[in-house]
Write a protein that holds these residues in place. Sequence first.
Motif, PDB file in Angstrom:
ATOM      1  N   ASP A  64      36.437 -11.604 -37.952  1.00  0.00           N
ATOM      2  CA  ASP A  64      37.233 -10.211 -38.164  1.00  0.00           C
ATOM      3  C   ASP A  64      38.336 -10.632 -39.023  1.00  0.00           C
ATOM      4  N   ASN A  65      38.816 -11.958 -39.319  1.00  0.00           N
ATOM      5  CA  ASN A  65      40.377 -11.891 -39.325  1.00  0.00           C
ATOM      6  C   ASN A  65      40.011 -13.814 -39.939  1.00  0.00           C
ATOM      7  N   ARG A  66      40.784 -14.498 -40.442  1.00  0.00           N
ATOM      8  CA  ARG A  66      41.218 -15.275 -41.419  1.00  0.00           C
ATOM      9  C   ARG A  66      41.049 -16.873 -40.313  1.00  0.00           C
ATOM     10  N   TYR A  67      41.783 -17.109 -39.618  1.00  0.00           N
ATOM     11  CA  TYR A  67      41.516 -17.718 -38.271  1.00  0.00           C
ATOM     12  C   TYR A  67      40.024 -17.747 -37.856  1.00  0.00           C
ATOM     13  N   GLU A  68      39.178 -16.647 -37.379  1.00  0.00           N
ATOM     14  CA  GLU A  68      37.897 -16.926 -37.133  1.00  0.00           C
ATOM     15  C   GLU A  68      37.043 -17.062 -38.561  1.00  0.00           C
ATOM     16  N   MET A  69      37.205 -16.986 -39.732  1.00  0.00           N
ATOM     17  CA  MET A  69      36.748 -17.622 -41.184  1.00  0.00           C
ATOM     18  C   MET A  69      36.986 -18.933 -40.900  1.00  0.00           C
ATOM     19  N   ALA A  70      37.278 -19.638 -41.102  1.00  0.00           N
ATOM     20  CA  ALA A  70      37.897 -21.064 -40.592  1.00  0.00           C
ATOM     21  C   ALA A  70      36.760 -21.364 -39.801  1.00  0.00           C
ATOM     22  N   VAL A  71      37.087 -20.885 -38.411  1.00  0.00           N
ATOM     23  CA  VAL A  71      36.256 -21.889 -37.635  1.00  0.00           C
ATOM     24  C   VAL A  71      35.224 -21.923 -37.965  1.00  0.00           C
ATOM     25  N   ALA A  72      34.573 -20.907 -38.569  1.00  0.00           N
ATOM     26  CA  ALA A  72      33.059 -20.452 -38.671  1.00  0.00           C
ATOM     27  C   ALA A  72      32.860 -21.285 -39.428  1.00  0.00           C
ATOM     28  N   VAL A  73      33.177 -21.488 -41.274  1.00  0.00           N
ATOM     29  CA  VAL A  73      33.054 -22.985 -41.561  1.00  0.00           C
ATOM     30  C   VAL A  73      33.288 -23.802 -40.871  1.00  0.00           C
ATOM     31  N   GLU A  74      34.330 -24.728 -40.277  1.00  0.00           N
ATOM     32  CA  GLU A  74      34.775 -25.494 -39.897  1.00  0.00           C
ATOM     33  C   GLU A  74      33.127 -26.074 -38.828  1.00  0.00           C
ATOM     34  N   GLN A  75      32.990 -25.145 -37.974  1.00  0.00           N
ATOM     35  CA  GLN A  75      31.779 -24.865 -37.175  1.00  0.00           C
ATOM     36  C   GLN A  75      30.384 -24.612 -37.673  1.00  0.00           C
ATOM     37  N   TYR A  76      30.052 -24.832 -38.652  1.00  0.00           N
ATOM     38  CA  TYR A  76      28.498 -24.612 -38.946  1.00  0.00           C
ATOM     39  C   TYR A  76      28.181 -25.710 -39.621  1.00  0.00           C
ATOM     40  N   PHE A  77      28.912 -27.045 -39.829  1.00  0.00           N
ATOM     41  CA  PHE A  77      28.571 -28.560 -39.886  1.00  0.00           C
ATOM     42  C   PHE A  77      27.816 -29.026 -39.165  1.00  0.00           C
ATOM     43  N   ARG A  78      28.330 -28.387 -37.648  1.00  0.00           N
ATOM     44  CA  ARG A  78      28.155 -28.510 -36.386  1.00  0.00           C
ATOM     45  C   ARG A  78      26.709 -28.901 -35.954  1.00  0.00           C
ATOM     46  N   GLN A  79      26.599 -26.637 -36.521  1.00  0.00           N
ATOM     47  CA  GLN A  79      25.345 -25.722 -35.991  1.00  0.00           C
ATOM     48  C   GLN A  79      24.616 -26.303 -36.442  1.00  0.00           C
ATOM     49  N   ASN A  80      24.310 -27.107 -37.945  1.00  0.00           N
ATOM     50  CA  ASN A  80      23.482 -26.714 -39.035  1.00  0.00           C
ATOM     51  C   ASN A  80      22.608 -27.876 -39.498  1.00  0.00           C
ATOM     52  N   ASP A  81      23.010 -29.254 -38.370  1.00  0.00           N
ATOM     53  CA  ASP A  81      21.979 -30.690 -38.172  1.00  0.00           C
ATOM     54  C   ASP A  81      22.465 -30.911 -39.819  1.00  0.00           C
ATOM     55  N   PHE A  82      23.605 -30.573 -39.805  1.00  0.00           N
ATOM     56  CA  PHE A  82      24.506 -31.878 -41.525  1.00  0.00           C
ATOM     57  C   PHE A  82      24.843 -33.594 -40.315  1.00  0.00           C
ATOM     58  N   GLU A  83      24.912 -34.786 -40.822  1.00  0.00           N
ATOM     59  CA  GLU A  83      24.517 -36.078 -40.519  1.00  0.00           C
ATOM     60  C   GLU A  83      25.754 -36.994 -41.277  1.00  0.00           C
ATOM     61  N   TYR A  84      26.472 -37.356 -40.331  1.00  0.00           N
ATOM     62  CA  TYR A  84      28.025 -38.360 -41.023  1.00  0.00           C
ATOM     63  C   TYR A  84      27.285 -39.863 -40.943  1.00  0.00           C
ATOM     64  N   ALA A  85      27.401 -40.253 -42.170  1.00  0.00           N
ATOM     65  CA  ALA A  85      26.807 -41.318 -42.632  1.00  0.00           C
ATOM     66  C   ALA A  85      28.277 -41.834 -43.631  1.00  0.00           C
ATOM     67  N   THR A  86      27.760 -43.528 -43.686  1.00  0.00           N
ATOM     68  CA  THR A  86      28.873 -43.453 -44.667  1.00  0.00           C
ATOM     69  C   THR A  86      28.150 -44.725 -46.060  1.00  0.00           C
ATOM     70  N   SER A  87      27.427 -44.806 -45.874  1.00  0.00           N
ATOM     71  CA  SER A  87      26.029 -45.402 -46.664  1.00  0.00           C
ATOM     72  C   SER A  87      24.466 -44.577 -46.718  1.00  0.00           C
ATOM     73  N   GLY A  88      23.994 -44.489 -48.210  1.00  0.00           N
ATOM     74  CA  GLY A  88      22.630 -44.047 -48.044  1.00  0.00           C
ATOM     75  C   GLY A  88      22.938 -42.959 -48.922  1.00  0.00           C
ATOM     76  N   ILE A  89      24.605 -42.813 -49.447  1.00  0.00           N
ATOM     77  CA  ILE A  89      25.145 -40.856 -50.015  1.00  0.00           C
ATOM     78  C   ILE A  89      24.444 -40.855 -51.168  1.00  0.00           C
ATOM     79  N   PRO A  90      23.451 -39.674 -51.509  1.00  0.00           N
ATOM     80  CA  PRO A  90      23.379 -39.416 -52.348  1.00  0.00           C
ATOM     81  C   PRO A  90      24.563 -39.161 -53.726  1.00  0.00           C
ATOM     82  N   VAL A  91      24.231 -39.934 -54.918  1.00  0.00           N
ATOM     83  CA  VAL A  91      24.903 -39.349 -55.665  1.00  0.00           C
ATOM     84  C   VAL A  91      24.779 -37.916 -56.525  1.00  0.00           C
TER      85      VAL A  91
END
Length: 760
Positions: free
Chosen positions: A457-484
């Motif tokens: 409903d507002n800019r803050y909720e939009m920012a939080v929604a995107v911020e949390q999208y990665f945590r809620q959709n099985d994105f993986e944190y890694a520093t090696s084996g990252i495709p280019v």
Amino acid sequence: MKRSAEKTKHTFVHFLVYALGFLLVWEWLRPIPVVTNTGDIEVFVLFALFSFLMIFMKIPLYVMIPLLFAGSIYAIHLVFGEGSFLTREGGGASIRLFFEDVAYNFSLIASWNLEVLTDPFRTLLVLLLLSLVAYLIYFWIFHIKRIFFFLFATVVYVAVLDTFTAVDASMAIVRIVVIGFFLVSLLHMLSVQAKERKIGRRSASFMSTAWLYSLVFMILAATTVGYAAPKMEPQWSDPVPAFERWVTGEGTGSGGGIRRVGYGDNDERLGGGFVQDENPVFYAETDQPGYWRGESKHEYTGHGWVSEPDYRESETVYGEAVNYRMYTGDVETTAHTASLEMVEGAGFPNLFYPGQITALNTDGMTLTVNGDASDVTPQFYTDVVGGEVTSRTAAEDDDIRLTSYSVDYGYPSFDISSLELEEPQDPDFITGRFLQLPDELPERVVELAEEITEDADNRYEMAVAVEQYFRQNDFEYATSGIPVPEEGQDYVDQFLFESRIGYCDNYSTSMAVLLRAVDVPTRWVKGFTDGEPVETLDDDRQRYEVTNGNAHSWVEVYFPETGWVPFEPTQGFNNNVDFTQETEDVDVNSEDDQDQADIDRPDMPLEEDMMAPDDSDIDEGGAGAGGGGTGTGLSAGDWLSPKPILISIVALVLVMIMYEKKHRILNRYFLFHYKLFGNDARFTNAYHRALWLLDNEGIPRAEGETLREYARRVDHITGTMAMGRLTERYERMTYGGREEERNWREDKASWEELVNSLKF
């Protein structure tokens, strides 16, 4: 059978050569305090000298081993113990603790927990390694009379340290060259003496005074001339930067290499993994840690970030007013001070600060100009577009690096209710720069952004929604084996829809682009995370160690009535500022209160979900990982870690055993070989191999000696008739002039009898 070789009788020349070998080992120990945290290096040098002397004096093993053991305990007491070694409270306590420590560490080794071995036990391993090296030098000098390999390894070792670490090996190379000349020359003289005695020309060792004076004069003259003579400038470009770029993948233009983690300047091409680097960059003392902000960039190219800073002279940066404000006056901040001190070899022209910088304290500030310490007072400039504060001198092309300084800053706390009520009325200055997207951005990125924020409903909720999208959709944190991303492929599109794996650059860039796609101004920020506390100081202040691995990137979102608010989309990282929301004063145990807490930040995961993954997985390297050259060189602190020491000791012992038993091993090998593959046609080869083995065992065929005479001598030494039978058969085949009837079974029995008699 006893091998027919004369026993070595030590002379002054032998002692001199062995002493030179000790000086070479000393060159290996000299750099250790510079490249590691090891102290009391003189203890290790004295123990090495003690080991060299005992081995040179040929003290029996049953005496030498207890003496070395006692010497090790005494050395450990000197480093870690207290009081006199001859007292119960001093030496007695050290001996008791030593045995307890050894038992404890052996249990760690059994469970392969090498990283937690205690410092006294690690010291014991180093001392054991030194004693083995002392024996190895003795064996090289007095048995095989060769030292070139160790000399060459010493030169390479010192050269590598001089190139990649803070070690200055200028004089070390000179010392090694002088020692090497003397060593090689004296070893050659010992070989000549041995040959002279063997042919009976001289019965005792000799030393030509004229030869010795000539040797000393030539070596010293050559060294002096080489050291004092004028040197030409390098004719080739320095290969080290190119080598480092090749190893780390920097500067390739493709972004596809493996880069070294760290704070860099060039972010035009993001992608690929990086090599971890935990070398410290700076230490900070403060009572309020936070992300150390360096700069921000506002133009996304589809491959990375660029920026067009607008620097203004910071006349007021020293006073109460500042040229650039991150937040409006409505944002609540608390005042703090941070003192930063760069490690040797590191430094940046720009300031790093948490929150909103309010003043720079120039008292005590230090810096370098073009690599040299300077007392010049720099002029500071503020980028009014991105918030970077950088320094310059009167000469624009000077390379200025701030090495220590103190900043005052305001640490913010944002009210969620106020952020939710803000109207999206952005000035043209903001929309013109911070909503930019490349024309080639795939449409599915825009569609995903609209889908993520459709319930906000507002800019803050939009920012939080995107911020949390990665945590809620099985994105993986890694520093090696990252495709280019492939040529022409968008960096964000590739991360969101294909790989779904990456580190801070992937997450922060994707959040900034997704919010811009739904008309929310953002910018990409880079700097360092808090660091690790290493010391507690007075007044609730702590000292933090910030390493190359703390390099990080995040996102700032613009709110018209608040300013730039940071958000943290990267998996495993928490936002570095506080968000608060006023609530009614109700029972803290009520369900209504719990519901109210749940809406503070929509869809925020539980604290357990926000915990960072393993330390090995969250070493950050965004912020243009690898570009800045701010590290302190290759890490040498692990050279004395338990695993390399244990492996070195085991390998050294195995090499010594194999070399000591090389004749027996060779005999066994050829015995087994001819058992399996021998036949009548290979008799000649087997006979020649027998001659080679006899020569190797110290029973060579003398010059002018016939095969029959040699066979009789061998049979007399070995106590068999095998060599005579084999020689008779060989002569009939070779000189008989006709084909001899062959019987390999009988020949093999004689051959095996001869080889077995060579065991010693």
